[in-house]
Structure formats: structure tokens, C-alpha cells
Scaffold this motif. Structure first.
Motif, PDB file in Angstrom:
ATOM      1  N   SER A   1       0.730  -1.180  -0.017  1.00  0.00           N
ATOM      2  CA  SER A   1      -0.024   0.021  -0.006  1.00  0.00           C
ATOM      3  C   SER A   1       0.894   1.253   0.088  1.00  0.00           C
ATOM      4  O   SER A   1       0.526   2.258  -0.354  1.00  0.00           O
ATOM      5  N   ARG A   2       2.086   1.124   0.472  1.00  0.00           N
ATOM      6  CA  ARG A   2       2.898   2.328   0.549  1.00  0.00           C
ATOM      7  C   ARG A   2       3.790   2.314  -0.768  1.00  0.00           C
ATOM      8  O   ARG A   2       4.048   3.446  -1.069  1.00  0.00           O
ATOM      9  N   ALA A   3       3.910   1.306  -1.333  1.00  0.00           N
ATOM     10  CA  ALA A   3       4.949   1.343  -2.651  1.00  0.00           C
ATOM     11  C   ALA A   3       3.958   1.776  -4.002  1.00  0.00           C
ATOM     12  O   ALA A   3       4.409   2.375  -4.792  1.00  0.00           O
ATOM     13  N   ALA A   4       2.792   1.565  -3.820  1.00  0.00           N
ATOM     14  CA  ALA A   4       1.643   1.679  -4.829  1.00  0.00           C
ATOM     15  C   ALA A   4       0.972   2.942  -4.576  1.00  0.00           C
ATOM     16  O   ALA A   4       0.481   3.118  -3.537  1.00  0.00           O
TER      17      ALA A   4
ATOM     18  N   GLU B   1      -6.642   6.336   1.622  1.00  0.00           N
ATOM     19  CA  GLU B   1      -5.833   6.996   2.148  1.00  0.00           C
ATOM     20  C   GLU B   1      -5.955   6.699   3.662  1.00  0.00           C
ATOM     21  O   GLU B   1      -7.428   6.688   4.183  1.00  0.00           O
ATOM     22  N   ASN B   2      -5.205   6.613   4.605  1.00  0.00           N
ATOM     23  CA  ASN B   2      -5.480   6.478   6.096  1.00  0.00           C
ATOM     24  C   ASN B   2      -5.927   7.817   6.744  1.00  0.00           C
ATOM     25  O   ASN B   2      -5.824   9.076   6.162  1.00  0.00           O
ATOM     26  N   SER B   3      -6.737   7.755   7.539  1.00  0.00           N
ATOM     27  CA  SER B   3      -7.062   8.916   8.536  1.00  0.00           C
ATOM     28  C   SER B   3      -7.634   8.470   9.732  1.00  0.00           C
ATOM     29  O   SER B   3      -7.923   7.261  10.053  1.00  0.00           O
ATOM     30  N   GLN B   4      -7.417   9.380  10.799  1.00  0.00           N
ATOM     31  CA  GLN B   4      -7.764   9.084  12.081  1.00  0.00           C
ATOM     32  C   GLN B   4      -9.427   9.433  12.339  1.00  0.00           C
ATOM     33  O   GLN B   4     -10.094   9.275  13.268  1.00  0.00           O
ATOM     34  N   ASP B   5     -10.025   9.825  11.106  1.00  0.00           N
ATOM     35  CA  ASP B   5     -11.194  10.272  11.005  1.00  0.00           C
ATOM     36  C   ASP B   5     -12.192   8.997  10.396  1.00  0.00           C
ATOM     37  O   ASP B   5     -11.961   8.907   9.137  1.00  0.00           O
TER      38      ASP B   5
ATOM     39  N   ALA C   1     -14.308   8.004   1.389  1.00  0.00           N
ATOM     40  CA  ALA C   1     -13.549   7.709   0.478  1.00  0.00           C
ATOM     41  C   ALA C   1     -13.474   6.575  -0.179  1.00  0.00           C
ATOM     42  O   ALA C   1     -13.384   6.372  -1.543  1.00  0.00           O
ATOM     43  N   VAL C   2     -13.797   5.497   0.531  1.00  0.00           N
ATOM     44  CA  VAL C   2     -13.784   4.020  -0.034  1.00  0.00           C
ATOM     45  C   VAL C   2     -15.114   3.513  -0.549  1.00  0.00           C
ATOM     46  O   VAL C   2     -15.363   2.699  -1.275  1.00  0.00           O
ATOM     47  N   HIS C   3     -16.110   4.302   0.089  1.00  0.00           N
ATOM     48  CA  HIS C   3     -17.700   3.853  -0.236  1.00  0.00           C
ATOM     49  C   HIS C   3     -17.774   3.657  -1.865  1.00  0.00           C
ATOM     50  O   HIS C   3     -18.293   2.595  -2.232  1.00  0.00           O
TER      51      HIS C   3
ATOM     52  N   LEU D   1      -7.679  -2.051   1.388  1.00  0.00           N
ATOM     53  CA  LEU D   1      -6.382  -1.603   2.121  1.00  0.00           C
ATOM     54  C   LEU D   1      -6.732  -0.201   2.489  1.00  0.00           C
ATOM     55  O   LEU D   1      -6.939   0.592   1.486  1.00  0.00           O
ATOM     56  N   ILE D   2      -6.063  -0.016   3.786  1.00  0.00           N
ATOM     57  CA  ILE D   2      -5.984   1.660   3.999  1.00  0.00           C
ATOM     58  C   ILE D   2      -4.679   1.540   3.956  1.00  0.00           C
ATOM     59  O   ILE D   2      -3.641   0.854   4.617  1.00  0.00           O
TER      60      ILE D   2
END
Lengths: 209, 209, 209, 209
Positions: C106-109, C141-145, C152-154, C167-168
Motif C-alpha cells: 500500500s505504501r509502494a503503490a 488513504e489513512n485517516s484518524q477520522d 473515500a472508499v464507499h 486496503l487502507i
């Protein structure tokens, strides 16, 4: 040159095989393990059994010439075990395992040795008190003639700074110690050093990009 | 063409599934395992169960045409198992596993085979007495038509120097032997060879930098 | 929208945590698991426990709004679980694990999805009958919200050809299914696909040298 | 500065050693673990035992100066444990493990620290509530003089944004926490972060080809 009773060696080698299999060092029926017994003979795994599921009849006794003293066909590499016991009278156990990493290293490296430098883990080898040195792991060519392997590796084994272990190219790792625990420690440490250097090289490649 | 009793095959295949799962070769419900029974029928895993947690009802009996003799839906790849039993009357067990390494190799290599050379581990294959040869592992294209896979791989399987195993590209590894133990040994050895060559290539890349 | 009794969910999630930990997908106190219960509420792991050593009090009940129905602090990601249950009324379990491979990918892509193509393992996903397609794994993308992640993913989740998983980025993998077994199968298959493609790329790099 | 009874520390450290060995972080006799006891003394593993097979006599008591209070030879790195307890009065346990990845990273990276950025896993560290920061892992040179290691690493440990952990180059990882569980969580999270970044770099290399 003292040894242990057979009744102690058998469960210890069975348990060791289980551990090696869990770590991936005993695929198929590969590997063989031996211990010096208190009557001057040797316990050694028989040929053709899975070392992760050894039973008592998977371990037999041989004399110093490799002749069977109990039923069974001893490992085809019995002569390599006995050669170590002859060369190192203090050796109480000889272990031979096959890890993908060790064999991968032996095929990628063309030289006759691999040298570990500056690892704290070097202190796992008997008599090493500091990380500030180096330890040579001999690599010898494979052969189906045990005498040829023995003759090729013999000179390197007694040189200072050599690990109580050697690699047979495309084959696997031998390690020994004063007893089963020490031999396992040497083999574990050697496998760990190879894995750590592989991880190091992977990180170096990444950092260089 | 002798076989084993069902009461022997069931616990052996359950235990084998547990081991394959531990090694990472049985993700999700993938893989399928069979054994030749003493009445001429075959024990085979049913479709859709997790092979690491097989229960006795996860293994059923089929005849040589793949017709179920006990309740259950046999593996969708039953025909590939039966084709091996037809082609090799001495085969007593056929095992199919999925490792990331084997499938990764099958996707990276575009040829119709992968050749292992010079490994001591080649001796884990039945009839091989020396490391000094090579062993070809056929790679066949994947299909949902079992007859198409069988037709494509059939010619390679009986050529000299071919492993009792083949890879289906992007799919997984088949291996067989005279009994469950030998089939497992062949599969373990093949997976180990792939892992060792991957480690070798990683070290080669590092040493070339 | 049927569910299972709490008395069934608790031991199943405890055992699942033990398995995920063995596979390296539950480091520290990471991960969280939930199941739809037969009374319309949900069982979910509490915050801050090690998932490899879950005890019954490590699993609590929450209602569809995330309010606790039994003592304990529910996972901080409860809202993401509940969003899946709302979006997919047939979902009976949602699992969230952290593997080094999935997070590394997820970090490389940098794109918003990773696409798996041509793998037999695609058939582990519900409703997939052939390897001849592709399966998109959304990366958000990751978020604390939690609401931000959900929003975003919906849109991606209901598009055809999307895995029941996402994947987050820099965080971990969510997967779901009609019951705990199917959700585990989806997560195992997704992790396996990522591991297989990493092995494939390593072999490709080696073969190109 | 409260601690736990010895009768609680001993089984907890034995079980922890078993887990670390399973994960490959305790090869040979490497690693050492300690816990603050309720009488102001410390439980620490003795020198030279395999941490995966600890027995109660593999754990002894020492005072704050490192003097043995029960039979046995305390770990050669006892002084590093005690230095952490002095520097962080809230520390209840200090754990030292050896993974190939962590040591590989410490040898590939020449700087005095490694910085983790943007990982959800950062929240496994005490007091971290978001993934949106960075966490510095100090890397100090190895020495057989514990006072030299302590003096070198001391300044970095109390700077803001530093993990409750540090790497000794070519040696291994130290981690601590308010109790054994928290210290294990920190060590697991740090090892996981290193493994995830190695996977990330492998994928980046593949994607760049």
C-alpha cells in the motif's frame, strides 16, 4: 570424549528434528543428526525418514567405523559425522540441516568460504567473546563421495577463525558442538547470520535506489 | 496399484492438510489431496473446505471415473488427480498445494518448464541417486477445463528427467508418489528447491551490486 | 441479515485471532474483528488487546450505531465495521488485519487500487468461477477520522469486479464475507495474492539480471 | 516505580521467550528479558540459556546495581537493562531480541537513527494517537563495554519523538514499557515496522523495473 546415554540422545534428537522442521530446515527426508554416546559408539538418524516426525526407531547406533550396531540403514552421510568426531575429540554432537537461505548463499557465492564480520551473534560460537572479529564459514563442493568432501574440507576446519560448521555447496550446512545443545546453538546462529546478511543486502539494495 | 484402507487415508490426509496450512501452502480453501484406496476407489478432499482444518467429512470416495461413492462434492480438480493415477499405476497419492513462491515463479517464468540443476535435494525425488543431474518441472497454462490441462501436460510427464510434479501457471503445484509420505516428500522438496533458488537469486543480486 | 449467537461468535473470533497472530497479521494490539449476531447487534473486539491472546472479555457487543451493549471500549475502528454491515446486508463478519506485505504494498503503490489478474486464487472470492478475470483491491488513504475513510472508499466498494476487501494505505487490510469463515477466506486469499505477486516480482528481477 | 511479584514475572518471561523464539527473535542463546519486581529488585534472564526453552532457574533476581540476589550469572547486558530502569522510572520491563531484519537494517543504514513515517502502527507506541507523525529509532554502535553503549544512546532516548526502543548496530533491538505486555507490544510493533518497510522497498524496486 565423554558421551551421553542412548536413552538421553534419542528423545533429544527427536525433539531437535521437530524444531528444525518447524524452522524449515528439514524438508522431505533431508538432514541427519548424531550424538556421541557414553559407550564410545554414536547415535545417528537412519536414512530416509522425515526428521520432523522422527520415532525412536529412526535413530540407530553405529561404531566409529560406521558399522551398524542396531538394526537400520545409517544415514548416507555417516562418514561425514564420524570424520568430525575424529577431528574434534570434544565434539559431542553433529547436526546437518538444509535451509533455503544457506543453500541459496552457497550457490550464489563462488568462493570457498563466506566470512561473517562484526556481528554480536558471533558470540554464539564457542570461545568467541567479542563481536569485533570475523568468522569464516568454509564452503566445499558437493560430492556423492563422502571421502572427497571430507578431504576437501578437512584443511579449513582446523584453521583459526573458522566456525565449527561448514557449508556443502548446493547441499546444506554441517555444525557441531560439545553436546546437542551447543551444536544446535552453532547451527541456529549460522542460519541466523545468513538470514541477517540477506536482509542487510535487501535493505542495501533498497537504500541505493 | 495397491492402495490403503479409507480408515488409514482419512487421518493421514487430515494431518497433511494441517501441516501444509502451517507452511502456508493451503490458504483459503485452496489445495486438494487424494489417495488410492485398497478397493480400487480413491479418497479425495471435498470442494470448498479449509485444508488446514479438515474433518473426516471433508474427505470422500470417488471411483476411477470421478463419480462420488459417498456424500459430498469432490474437488473441482478431481479429474487431474485421476489422470495421474491412470498415467502412473504406481502412484498412491496426489497432492496439490498453493505456495506464493511456486505461483510467483510460474508467473515470472514464461517457458514451459523450470529446470533444477545440481541440488543435493534432487535426491528427494524417487530414483535419483546423485545431485549431478537436472530435473525438469513442467509448467502448464491454467484452464478451467481440466481436460485441457491434462492434455497439455501429459506429454511432458513421461519424458525422462521430469519430476513427479508439475506447476499450473498462476495456480499451484501438483506432486505425487507411491504413497502419501512419498507424495508429500516430492511436494516439500519441490517447494524447497523453489525457495532455495529464490534465495540464491536474491544473494546473486546483492553480490552483483 | 441473519447472524449467529454470541456464544458461537466469541470462541470463533478468539480462535481466528490466534490463527492471524501465528501468520504475523496481528502484531502488538493491532487488528479488530466483528460478527453479526442473531439479535441484530454485533460482536466486536475491544480496543487495546493482543488479538493472538483474546479472552472472552476481549469481545463485546455493540448496536448498529456503535453504542456498547456490554462493558468495554469497542475498537476505535468500529465505525468502519458497521459501515460494511450497512452497505452489504449479507455480510456476517468483518475482519481487519495487518501484514507487513499488505502495508508494504500500500505504501509502494501510489494509485487508488491494486489489480490482481489471472490468478486461480481469485476463485476464493465469493462468486468468482474462473481465473480469467481481474479483481480490484481499492486502496484508500489513512485517516484518524473513520467517516473520512468510509466516504473515500464507499464508491469503489460497490463497483463490479471489486474484491470484498480494501486496503487502507500504511495501515492494513479489511475483508468481509457472509460469515466468519468466508471473511477469513477472503482475507487469507488477499494476503496470499499479495505474497505471490511479491515473489513473482522478486523472480522477475532475478530473471532480468 | 511499582513492580510485580517474582512469581508473576517468571512464568510471563518464560512464555514471552517461547513466543519470541517462534517468531525467530531468539536464536541460539541470544536475547535477554527483565522485569521490575515489587520489592525494588529486578528479574532478569541468566546468561547462556536458550530463550525459547526457559525454565524457572533461567531467571534470577538482581539489585539496582546488578548484583545477584539469587544463584546464577545474570545476562552480560544487565547494565543496559538497569540503565533503562534508571532513566525511565515508569518502565516495568525491558526486552532485547535479535531478528535478522532488525540487524540487517542496522547494518545497511549508516546513520544514527531510522525514522518511521506515517504508519498506523505508530499508534502501538505509548502516547501516540495518530499515524500522522514520525518516530525515531536510535541506532547506536555495538560495544562489549556496556557503559559505552549506554553513554552513546542516552542522549537520544529522552528526545521527543523517540521510540521507547533502540537498535544496537549488528546486534539487536531493545524495547521497554510500563509492564511486560507493553514492552512486548513495543518490540512487536518495531519489528513489524521494519518488516513492512522491507516489503515496501521490495515492491518499490519491482514497480520501478
Amino acid at each position: 570424549m565423554s558421551g551421553i546415554p542412548l536413552a538421553e540422545a534419542v528423545p533429544a534428537l527427536i525433539e531437535l528434528g521437530r524444531r528444525f522442521d518447524t524452522r524449515g530446515w528439514a524438508p522431505a527426508t533431508s538432514g541427519n543428526y548424531s550424538a556421541r554416546l557414553d559407550d564410545g559408539s554414536f547415535a545417528i538418524t537412519v536414512s530416509g525418514t522425515h526428521k520432523g516426525r522422527l520415532k525412536p526407531n529412526g535413530i540407530m547406533r553405529v561404531d566409529a567405523a560406521g558399522q551398524g550396531l542396531t538394526p537400520g540403514r545409517p544415514s548416507a552421510e555417516t562418514a561425514l559425522h564420524l570424520a568430525i568426531y575424529r577431528l574434534f575429540p570434544d565434539a559431542g554432537a553433529v547436526l546437518h540441516g538444509h535451509s533455503p537461505q544457506a543453500v541459496g548463499l552457497s550457490r550464489a557465492a563462488s568462493a570457498g568460504e563466506w566470512v561473517f564480520r562484526g556481528h554480536e551473534m558471533l558470540k554464539a560460537f564457542p570461545g568467541v567473546a567479542s563481536h569485533e572479529g570475523e568468522m569464516r564459514l568454509p564452503i566445499v563442493e558437493n560430492s556423492q563421495d563422502m571421502a572427497a568432501i571430507e578431504a576437501a574440507v578437512h584443511p579449513a576446519l582446523t584453521e583459526p577463525g573458522t566456525a565449527p560448521a561448514y557449508l556443502i555447496r548446493s547441499h546444506g550446512l554441517y555444525a557441531w558442538g560439545k553436546d546437542i545443545d551447543e551444536a544446535e546453538r552453532v547451527l541456529e546462529a549460522t542460519e541466523w547470520l545468513i538470514a541477517a546478511e540477506l536482509a542487510e543486502q535487501n535493505f542495501r539494495g533498497a537504500l541505493a535506489r
